[in-house]
Enzyme design. Structure first.
Site, PDB file in Angstrom:
ATOM      1  N   ASN A 162      -8.469   7.683   5.780  1.00  0.00           N
ATOM      2  CA  ASN A 162      -8.873   7.609   7.190  1.00  0.00           C
ATOM      3  C   ASN A 162      -8.693   8.907   7.981  1.00  0.00           C
ATOM      4  O   ASN A 162      -8.556   8.888   9.207  1.00  0.00           O
ATOM      5  CB  ASN A 162      -8.236   6.401   7.881  1.00  0.00           C
ATOM      6  CG  ASN A 162      -6.726   6.448   7.855  1.00  0.00           C
ATOM      7  OD1 ASN A 162      -6.135   7.406   7.360  1.00  0.00           O
ATOM      8  ND2 ASN A 162      -6.094   5.425   8.395  1.00  0.00           N
ATOM      9  N   THR A 217      -7.048   1.927  12.584  1.00  0.00           N
ATOM     10  CA  THR A 217      -6.555   2.370  11.270  1.00  0.00           C
ATOM     11  C   THR A 217      -7.624   2.233  10.189  1.00  0.00           C
ATOM     12  O   THR A 217      -7.830   3.130   9.381  1.00  0.00           O
ATOM     13  CB  THR A 217      -5.323   1.527  10.875  1.00  0.00           C
ATOM     14  OG1 THR A 217      -4.358   1.622  11.920  1.00  0.00           O
ATOM     15  CG2 THR A 217      -4.718   2.006   9.573  1.00  0.00           C
ATOM     16  N   PHE A 221       0.807  -1.223   0.000  1.00  0.00           N
ATOM     17  CA  PHE A 221       0.000   0.000   0.000  1.00  0.00           C
ATOM     18  C   PHE A 221       0.842   1.276   0.000  1.00  0.00           C
ATOM     19  O   PHE A 221       0.289   2.381  -0.052  1.00  0.00           O
ATOM     20  CB  PHE A 221      -0.967   0.002   1.196  1.00  0.00           C
ATOM     21  CG  PHE A 221      -0.305  -0.027   2.555  1.00  0.00           C
ATOM     22  CD1 PHE A 221       0.174   1.129   3.154  1.00  0.00           C
ATOM     23  CD2 PHE A 221      -0.177  -1.232   3.258  1.00  0.00           C
ATOM     24  CE1 PHE A 221       0.774   1.106   4.407  1.00  0.00           C
ATOM     25  CE2 PHE A 221       0.426  -1.266   4.513  1.00  0.00           C
ATOM     26  CZ  PHE A 221       0.897  -0.102   5.087  1.00  0.00           C
ATOM     27  N   ARG A 253     -12.268   8.276  13.315  1.00  0.00           N
ATOM     28  CA  ARG A 253     -12.363   7.448  12.100  1.00  0.00           C
ATOM     29  C   ARG A 253     -13.682   6.683  12.041  1.00  0.00           C
ATOM     30  O   ARG A 253     -14.252   6.495  10.959  1.00  0.00           O
ATOM     31  CB  ARG A 253     -11.175   6.494  12.030  1.00  0.00           C
ATOM     32  CG  ARG A 253      -9.861   7.214  11.685  1.00  0.00           C
ATOM     33  CD  ARG A 253      -8.665   6.346  11.993  1.00  0.00           C
ATOM     34  NE  ARG A 253      -7.397   6.878  11.493  1.00  0.00           N
ATOM     35  CZ  ARG A 253      -6.217   6.384  11.815  1.00  0.00           C
ATOM     36  NH1 ARG A 253      -6.124   5.359  12.650  1.00  0.00           N
ATOM     37  NH2 ARG A 253      -5.109   6.903  11.321  1.00  0.00           N
ATOM     38  N   GLU A 285       8.488  12.520  14.576  1.00  0.00           N
ATOM     39  CA  GLU A 285       7.552  13.196  13.672  1.00  0.00           C
ATOM     40  C   GLU A 285       7.471  14.701  13.954  1.00  0.00           C
ATOM     41  O   GLU A 285       7.390  15.507  13.021  1.00  0.00           O
ATOM     42  CB  GLU A 285       6.169  12.539  13.771  1.00  0.00           C
ATOM     43  CG  GLU A 285       6.186  11.106  13.232  1.00  0.00           C
ATOM     44  CD  GLU A 285       4.877  10.344  13.413  1.00  0.00           C
ATOM     45  OE1 GLU A 285       4.739   9.288  12.789  1.00  0.00           O
ATOM     46  OE2 GLU A 285       3.994  10.798  14.174  1.00  0.00           O
TER      47      GLU A 285
HETATM   48  P1  RTP Z   1      -1.303   6.676  10.506  1.00  0.00           P
HETATM   49  O1  RTP Z   1       0.157   6.314  10.652  1.00  0.00           O
HETATM   50  O2  RTP Z   1      -1.618   7.279   9.169  1.00  0.00           O
HETATM   51  O3  RTP Z   1      -1.791   7.495  11.650  1.00  0.00           O
HETATM   52  O4  RTP Z   1      -2.174   5.349  10.591  1.00  0.00           O
HETATM   53  P2  RTP Z   1      -1.994   4.125  11.595  1.00  0.00           P
HETATM   54  O5  RTP Z   1      -0.836   4.336  12.511  1.00  0.00           O
HETATM   55  O6  RTP Z   1      -3.320   3.892  12.225  1.00  0.00           O
HETATM   56  O7  RTP Z   1      -1.700   2.954  10.584  1.00  0.00           O
HETATM   57  P3  RTP Z   1      -0.318   2.528   9.925  1.00  0.00           P
HETATM   58  O8  RTP Z   1      -0.188   1.067  10.095  1.00  0.00           O
HETATM   59  O9  RTP Z   1       0.795   3.393  10.396  1.00  0.00           O
HETATM   60  O10 RTP Z   1      -0.593   2.799   8.376  1.00  0.00           O
HETATM   61  C1  RTP Z   1      -0.350   4.062   7.810  1.00  0.00           C
HETATM   62  C2  RTP Z   1      -1.431   4.395   6.824  1.00  0.00           C
HETATM   63  O11 RTP Z   1      -1.303   3.538   5.683  1.00  0.00           O
HETATM   64  C3  RTP Z   1      -2.580   3.225   5.160  1.00  0.00           C
HETATM   65  N1  RTP Z   1      -2.743   1.781   5.153  1.00  0.00           N
HETATM   66  N2  RTP Z   1      -3.312   1.154   4.184  1.00  0.00           N
HETATM   67  N3  RTP Z   1      -3.747  -2.426   4.113  1.00  0.00           N
HETATM   68  C4  RTP Z   1      -3.829  -1.207   3.662  1.00  0.00           C
HETATM   69  O12 RTP Z   1      -4.331  -0.914   2.611  1.00  0.00           O
HETATM   70  C5  RTP Z   1      -3.287  -0.154   4.508  1.00  0.00           C
HETATM   71  N4  RTP Z   1      -2.692  -0.305   5.682  1.00  0.00           N
HETATM   72  C6  RTP Z   1      -2.345   0.927   6.085  1.00  0.00           C
HETATM   73  C7  RTP Z   1      -3.621   3.880   6.034  1.00  0.00           C
HETATM   74  O13 RTP Z   1      -4.012   5.111   5.432  1.00  0.00           O
HETATM   75  C8  RTP Z   1      -2.850   4.146   7.320  1.00  0.00           C
HETATM   76  O14 RTP Z   1      -3.367   5.273   8.015  1.00  0.00           O
END
Ligand code: RTP
Ligand code: MG
Length: 148
Positions: free
Chosen positions: A112, A91, A57, A102, A126
Site C-alpha cells: 500500500n 489501509t 499478517f 493509496r 515513530e
Molecule cells: P501503516 O501503519 O503501514 O501506515 O498502515 P495503516 O496504519 O493504514 O494500517 P495498520 O493497521 O497499521 O497495518 C499496518 C500494515 O499492515 C498491513 N496489513 N495487512 N489484513 C491484512 O492483510 C493486513 N492488515 C494490515 C498493511 O500493509 C498495513 O499498511
C-alpha cells in the site's frame, strides 16, 4: 506545530512514487523537516510495527517492509497527522477513495505504498525511532503567511 512520520514503503520506492508523494504533501502546504533513505532491519521493522506482533499478517508485513529501501520523512503543520492519513486513504487500497495516494497508486493491502502515523503520540514514537533530534531541521518559510 504538529509533526508526523511518513514513509514511502519499498513498493513506492521501486515504482518511482517518492517524488509524487513528497510533491502532494509539499503542495498541500506542509513543511518537510526530516528526510532520509534507508533499509529497515528486521529489528527496526518489528519495533515500528510492534502493535501488530502476533497478527497473521505480521511475518509478511515484516518481510515486505524490509524488502528494499524506504524513504523516511518528518512533516510539520497544522493537524498534519490526520491530514496525511486522509491524503493516504484507507489501509486497503481497494477501499481507499479515488484521489487518495493509496486509492490512486495501490491495489493490494500488502503493497500500500506509504505509511503515516495514526496519532500524535504514535508520531512522536515513530519520529524518535527513525530520527535523532539533530536530523530534524527547523526553518522559516516566507510562504507560511500564505498558508496560515
Ligand atoms: P501503516 O501503519 O503501514 O501506515 O498502515 P495503516 O496504519 O493504514 O494500517 P495498520 O493497521 O497499521 O497495518 C499496518 C500494515 O499492515 C498491513 N496489513 N495487512 N489484513 C491484512 O492483510 C493486513 N492488515 C494490515 C498493511 O500493509 C498495513 O499498511
Ligand atoms: Mg498503522
Amino acid at each position: 506545530m504538529e509533526r508526523t512520520f511518513v514513509m514511502v514503503k519499498p513498493d513506492g520506492v521501486q515504482r518511482g512514487l517518492v517524488g509524487e508523494i513528497i510533491s502532494r504533501l509539499e503542495k498541500r502546504g506542509y513543511k518537510l523537516i526530516g528526510l532520509k533513505m534507508l533499509r529497515l532491519t528486521p529489528e527496526m521493522a518489528e519495533k515500528h510495527y510492534a502493535e501488530h506482533r502476533g497478527k497473521p499478517f505480521f511475518p509478511g508485513l515484516i518481510s515486505y517492509i524490509t524488502s528494499g529501501p524506504v524513504v523516511a520523512m518528518v512533516w510539520e503543520g497544522k493537524n498534519v497527522v490526520a491530514a496525511v492519513r486522509e491524503m493516504m486513504g484507507a489501509t486497503d487500497p481497494q477501499k481507499a477513495l479515488p484521489g487518495t495516494i493509496r486509492g490512486t497508486y495501490g491495489i493490494d493491502i500488502g503493497r500500500n505504498v506509504v505509511h503515516g502515523s495514526d496519532s500524535p503520540a504514535t508520531a512522536e514514537r515513530e519520529i524518535n525511532l527513525f530520527f535523532s533530534p539533530e536530523e530534524l531541521v527547523t526553518y522559516d518559510r516566507n510562504l507560511d503567511v500564505w498558508i496560515y
